[in-house]
Design a protein around this motif. Structure first.
Motif, PDB file in Angstrom:
ATOM      1  N   ASP A  72       0.935  -1.139  -0.013  1.00 18.98           N
ATOM      2  CA  ASP A  72      -0.003  -0.140  -0.016  1.00 18.98           C
ATOM      3  C   ASP A  72       0.868   1.163   0.046  1.00 18.98           C
ATOM      4  OD1 ASP A  72      -1.966   1.940   0.382  1.00 18.98           O
ATOM      5  OD2 ASP A  72      -2.631   1.250   2.296  1.00 18.98           O
ATOM      6  N   ALA A  73       0.996   1.851  -1.179  1.00 15.50           N
ATOM      7  CA  ALA A  73       1.988   3.092  -1.402  1.00 15.50           C
ATOM      8  C   ALA A  73       3.195   2.967  -0.658  1.00 15.50           C
ATOM      9  CB  ALA A  73       1.174   4.241  -0.920  1.00 15.50           C
ATOM     10  N   ILE A  74       4.034   2.164  -0.925  1.00 13.22           N
ATOM     11  CA  ILE A  74       5.511   1.671  -0.410  1.00 13.22           C
ATOM     12  C   ILE A  74       6.491   2.710  -0.758  1.00 13.22           C
ATOM     13  CG2 ILE A  74       7.332   0.169   0.152  1.00 13.22           C
ATOM     14  CD1 ILE A  74       4.817  -0.476   1.671  1.00 13.22           C
ATOM     15  N   ASP A  75       7.249   3.389   0.137  1.00 15.19           N
ATOM     16  CA  ASP A  75       8.356   4.394  -0.083  1.00 15.19           C
ATOM     17  C   ASP A  75       9.417   3.659   0.671  1.00 15.19           C
ATOM     18  OD1 ASP A  75       6.654   6.221  -1.536  1.00 15.19           O
ATOM     19  OD2 ASP A  75       6.627   7.370   0.246  1.00 15.19           O
ATOM     20  N   LEU A  76      10.772   3.354  -0.259  1.00 15.43           N
ATOM     21  CA  LEU A  76      11.660   2.911   0.171  1.00 15.43           C
ATOM     22  C   LEU A  76      12.851   3.156  -0.531  1.00 15.43           C
ATOM     23  CD1 LEU A  76      12.932   0.446   1.983  1.00 15.43           C
ATOM     24  CD2 LEU A  76      12.607  -1.128  -0.259  1.00 15.43           C
ATOM     25  N   ALA A  77      14.038   3.422  -0.025  1.00 19.31           N
ATOM     26  CA  ALA A  77      15.453   3.824  -0.608  1.00 19.31           C
ATOM     27  C   ALA A  77      16.218   3.045  -0.021  1.00 19.31           C
ATOM     28  CB  ALA A  77      15.808   5.426  -0.352  1.00 19.31           C
ATOM     29  N   VAL A  78      17.314   2.506  -0.971  1.00 17.91           N
ATOM     30  CA  VAL A  78      18.558   1.542  -0.616  1.00 17.91           C
ATOM     31  C   VAL A  78      19.659   2.233  -1.232  1.00 17.91           C
ATOM     32  CG1 VAL A  78      19.670  -0.506  -0.618  1.00 17.91           C
ATOM     33  CG2 VAL A  78      16.852  -0.380  -0.406  1.00 17.91           C
ATOM     34  N   ARG A  79      20.727   2.801  -0.489  1.00 13.10           N
ATOM     35  CA  ARG A  79      21.878   3.378  -0.999  1.00 13.10           C
ATOM     36  C   ARG A  79      23.070   2.449  -1.226  1.00 13.10           C
ATOM     37  NH1 ARG A  79      20.996   8.705  -0.860  1.00 13.10           N
ATOM     38  NH2 ARG A  79      19.062   9.325   0.357  1.00 13.10           N
ATOM     39  N   PRO A  80      23.980   2.651  -2.295  1.00 15.83           N
ATOM     40  CA  PRO A  80      25.217   1.904  -2.491  1.00 15.83           C
ATOM     41  C   PRO A  80      25.859   1.692  -1.004  1.00 15.83           C
ATOM     42  CG  PRO A  80      25.148   3.623  -4.186  1.00 15.83           C
ATOM     43  CD  PRO A  80      23.994   3.836  -3.026  1.00 15.83           C
ATOM     44  N   GLY A  81      26.276   0.479  -0.837  1.00 12.31           N
ATOM     45  CA  GLY A  81      27.125   0.193   0.360  1.00 12.31           C
ATOM     46  C   GLY A  81      26.153  -0.232   1.554  1.00 12.31           C
ATOM     47  N   GLU A  82      24.736   0.097   1.623  1.00 13.15           N
ATOM     48  CA  GLU A  82      24.119   0.012   2.645  1.00 13.15           C
ATOM     49  C   GLU A  82      23.501  -1.545   2.890  1.00 13.15           C
ATOM     50  OE1 GLU A  82      20.463   2.661   4.287  1.00 13.15           O
ATOM     51  OE2 GLU A  82      19.996   1.870   2.264  1.00 13.15           O
ATOM     52  N   ILE A  83      23.368  -1.851   4.110  1.00 16.19           N
ATOM     53  CA  ILE A  83      22.645  -3.328   4.414  1.00 16.19           C
ATOM     54  C   ILE A  83      21.488  -2.850   5.064  1.00 16.19           C
ATOM     55  CG2 ILE A  83      23.055  -5.263   5.484  1.00 16.19           C
ATOM     56  CD1 ILE A  83      25.962  -5.335   5.500  1.00 16.19           C
ATOM     57  N   HIS A  84      20.531  -3.112   4.065  1.00 19.58           N
ATOM     58  CA  HIS A  84      19.076  -2.361   4.621  1.00 19.58           C
ATOM     59  C   HIS A  84      18.112  -3.688   4.866  1.00 19.58           C
ATOM     60  CE1 HIS A  84      15.985   0.905   3.922  1.00 19.58           C
ATOM     61  NE2 HIS A  84      15.358   0.038   4.119  1.00 19.58           N
ATOM     62  N   ALA A  85      17.579  -3.674   6.207  1.00 19.47           N
ATOM     63  CA  ALA A  85      16.667  -4.812   6.600  1.00 19.47           C
ATOM     64  C   ALA A  85      15.266  -4.167   6.029  1.00 19.47           C
ATOM     65  CB  ALA A  85      16.594  -4.947   8.096  1.00 19.47           C
ATOM     66  N   LEU A  86      14.237  -5.438   5.648  1.00 22.33           N
ATOM     67  CA  LEU A  86      12.776  -5.189   5.341  1.00 22.33           C
ATOM     68  C   LEU A  86      12.347  -6.294   6.289  1.00 22.33           C
ATOM     69  CD1 LEU A  86      11.063  -3.788   3.430  1.00 22.33           C
ATOM     70  CD2 LEU A  86      11.212  -5.601   1.825  1.00 22.33           C
ATOM     71  N   LEU A  87      11.720  -5.672   7.377  1.00 26.26           N
ATOM     72  CA  LEU A  87      11.020  -6.577   8.633  1.00 26.26           C
ATOM     73  C   LEU A  87       9.569  -6.580   8.553  1.00 26.26           C
ATOM     74  CD1 LEU A  87      13.417  -5.381  11.283  1.00 26.26           C
ATOM     75  CD2 LEU A  87      13.728  -7.287   9.505  1.00 26.26           C
ATOM     76  N   GLY A  88       8.906  -7.460   9.100  1.00 32.89           N
ATOM     77  CA  GLY A  88       7.523  -7.508   9.326  1.00 32.89           C
ATOM     78  C   GLY A  88       7.324  -9.201   9.155  1.00 32.89           C
ATOM     79  N   GLU A  89       5.714  -9.213   9.885  1.00 34.54           N
ATOM     80  CA  GLU A  89       5.419 -10.514  10.167  1.00 34.54           C
ATOM     81  C   GLU A  89       4.979 -11.063   8.660  1.00 34.54           C
ATOM     82  OE1 GLU A  89       1.882 -10.321  12.619  1.00 34.54           O
ATOM     83  OE2 GLU A  89       1.308  -8.623  11.599  1.00 34.54           O
ATOM     84  N   ASN A  90       4.951 -12.443   9.010  1.00 33.85           N
ATOM     85  CA  ASN A  90       4.115 -13.231   7.728  1.00 33.85           C
ATOM     86  C   ASN A  90       3.026 -12.334   7.223  1.00 33.85           C
ATOM     87  OD1 ASN A  90       5.389 -15.889   9.589  1.00 33.85           O
ATOM     88  ND2 ASN A  90       6.274 -15.286   7.886  1.00 33.85           N
ATOM     89  N   GLY A  91       2.921 -12.347   5.881  1.00 27.51           N
ATOM     90  CA  GLY A  91       2.207 -11.692   5.093  1.00 27.51           C
ATOM     91  C   GLY A  91       1.879 -10.130   5.189  1.00 27.51           C
TER      92      GLY A  91
END
Length: 530
Positions: free
Chosen positions: A41-60
């Motif tokens: 639902d209208a997701i905004d996300l940015a991942v930069r060079p050299g970054e270790i970025h976690a995407l977390l959330g429960e199942n579903g």
């Protein structure tokens, strides 16, 4: 918990650094819906060079859907993807790889009938089956501590060994952005540690890592930024290093998770007895079981720990009846009855239930509905058939009970198993067996791919089943899990079983050493060593 509002722009803004280089990957307003479900639902996300970025959330929560959009497996309904600041349309996985995106899926994308080398060759054009590719595979697998045998068929591999193929295959593509969907769910702590060393080295080279996982301590130690999804929406953007595992879990599920309560097991008769079980592997690359002995008593949970590929799959097959031993039926006793010569249905008729490590295609059939999958193993015990005929209402009701009790996020009993996320399918499969209230349960990797709240619920359900009098054997690579719920632990190495250790007296380092093949392994009867 540290304030998230002040940090949301830092973690998720398009140019938080103010005038610096654009993110390597940016999502703006990405939305994806399926029938009856708004996955993103209208997701905004940015991942930069050299970054270790976690995407977390429960199942579903929408994590897998989102990364499948990035990798070109799915198309967004609306929103924009930008690569190095320029809008892109990712038409498919090949287009994603050309951009520099590599992905390790939670559900493996491997062909069972092909060898390790052949599967890897499909993703490395121009080197199919060549000696040069073989050399690269062996070099990369050795460098990253993920051993592979190139000529082995995927069909004969454990889940952990299949995971190694996916990771090595992805690293061979030299990606600029590496997406990892539950990469450590079937790796040992040592393997996970080696993988993290590799990821940190890749990050130092300027590569970006998007890490999806449910092991929150891993996210805290590995990642510098985290985006948390709940119900398909971004609810927090933060620095996980400034959080606790508990605070991250609360953000993911919207409440404080309750850890399982183990209680104490009482001494009772053995319901599972394995006596000097020796089974030659049907696979030339597999592991022979060598005089394995163990017992599980009424009211007890016993854990079998081991690095993938050390005989756990062979043990599970022997216990479930997928491998039979006509010459020694007494090698396995279930409630005192010889069972080693019986098939799976006959062992279930004795009161046993089984959860294999592969949920997709082994524990469940993707193309069948949840109700149909419930019927597959519960027809006799739950009365889902009468006089040879299916009872649709009873079958549907049982499937609904599984969905409700284990919080399976699905479109109801008629949803196809293949439409569920990996964690939700795991909850369904585990729930299907536990709700049959078996006297004996053999379960492999019980919380593979599930979130913190669901893992706690599954572990508590296993404890409760045991305390009602069942004998529960847990085969797991997760030492934390074994020490959290089990009363005793054993370790497998090269097809041998160690003597049992009492959880309250044993140390995790001791069991970990046994998993790695250190320490003393006995081939005497495990009943005399408990």
């Amino acid at each position: 918990m540290a304030d998230r509002t002040d940090r949301a722009n830092d973690a998720g803004g398009a140019d938080a650094g103010g005038g610096g280089a654009p993110p390597l990957l940016e999502l703006r307003g990405v939305t994806k819906a399926f029938p009856g479900v708004l996955a993103n639902d209208a997701i905004d996300l940015a991942v930069r060079p050299g970054e270790i970025h976690a995407l977390l959330g429960e199942n579903g929560a929408g994590k897998s859907t989102l990364v499948k959009i990035v990798y070109g497996v799915l198309r967004p309904d609306s929103g924009t993807l930008l690569w190095n600041g320029a809008p892109v349309a990712v038409s498919g996985p090949a287009a994603a790889r050309r951009l520099g995106v590599g992905m390790v899926f939670q559900h493996f994308s491997l062909f069972d009938a092909m060898t390790v080398l052949e599967n890897i060759a499909l993703a490395v054009p121009g080197e199919r089956g060549t000696g040069a590719l073989r050399a690269r595979v062996l070099a990369v697998s050795a460098e990253y501590g993920l051993p592979l045998e190139p000529d082995r068929r995927v069909l004969d591999l454990s889940v952990g060994e299949r995971q190694r193929i996916e990771i090595v295959r992805c690293l061979l593509q030299d990606p600029k952005l590496l997406i990892l969907d539950e990469p450590t769910s079937v790796l040992t702590p040592r393997e996970a540690g080696r993988l993290f060393e590799t990821l940190r080295a890749l990050s130092a080279e300027g590569r970006a890592i998007l890490y999806i996982g449910h092991k929150l301590e891993e996210a805290r130690s590995l990642c510098e930024t985290a985006t948390i999804l709940r119900g398909g929406r971004v609810v927090a953007s933060l620095d996980p290093r400034r959080e606790t595992a508990r605070s991250l879990a609360e953000a993911m599920i919207g409440r404080r998770p309750v850890p399982p309560s183990r209680g104490a097991a009482s001494a009772a008769e053995a319901r599972i007895v394995v006596d000097r079980l020796s089974v030659p592997s049907a696979d030339g690359f597999g592991v022979d079981l060598r005089e394995v002995s163990l017992e599980v008593r009424r009211g007890e949970l016993v854990g079998v720990a081991g690095v993938a590929g050390n005989g756990q799959a062979e043990l599970a097959a022997a216990l479930s009846g997928e491998t039979v031993l006509p010459a020694r039926p007494e090698a396995i006793l279930l409630d005192g009855r010889p069972a080693a010569a019986l098939g799976p249905a006959a062992r279930r008729a004795l009161g046993a239930a089984f959860v294999p490590e592969r949920r997709d295609g082994h524990a469940a059939v993707r193309e069948m509905t949840l109700a149909e999958n419930a019927f597959l193993t519960a027809a006799r015990r739950m009365g889902l058939a009468a006089r040879g005929l299916l009872r649709p209402a009873a079958t549907r009701a049982f499937a609904e009970r599984i969905v409700r009790t284990f919080d399976v996020r699905a479109g109801g009993p008629e949803a196809e198993a293949g439409s569920l996320s990996g964690g939700n399918l795991q909850k369904f499969v585990v729930g299907r067996e536990i709700l049959q209230d078996p006297g004996i349960l053999v379960i492999a990797q019980p919380t593979w791919g599930v979130d913190a709240g669901a893992a706690a619920a599954i572990r508590q359900a296993l404890i409760d089943l045991a305390r009602r009098g069942a004998a529960v054997l847990v085969i797991s690579q997760d030492l934390d899990e074994i020490f959290e719920i089990c009363d005793r632990a054993l370790a497998m190495s090269e097809g041998r079983m160690s003597a049992p250790r009492d959880i309250d007296a044993a140390g995790m380092e001791e069991v970990g050493l046994l998993m790695a093949g250190g320490g003393e392994f006995s081939i005497r009867d495990g009943r005399s060593m408990g």
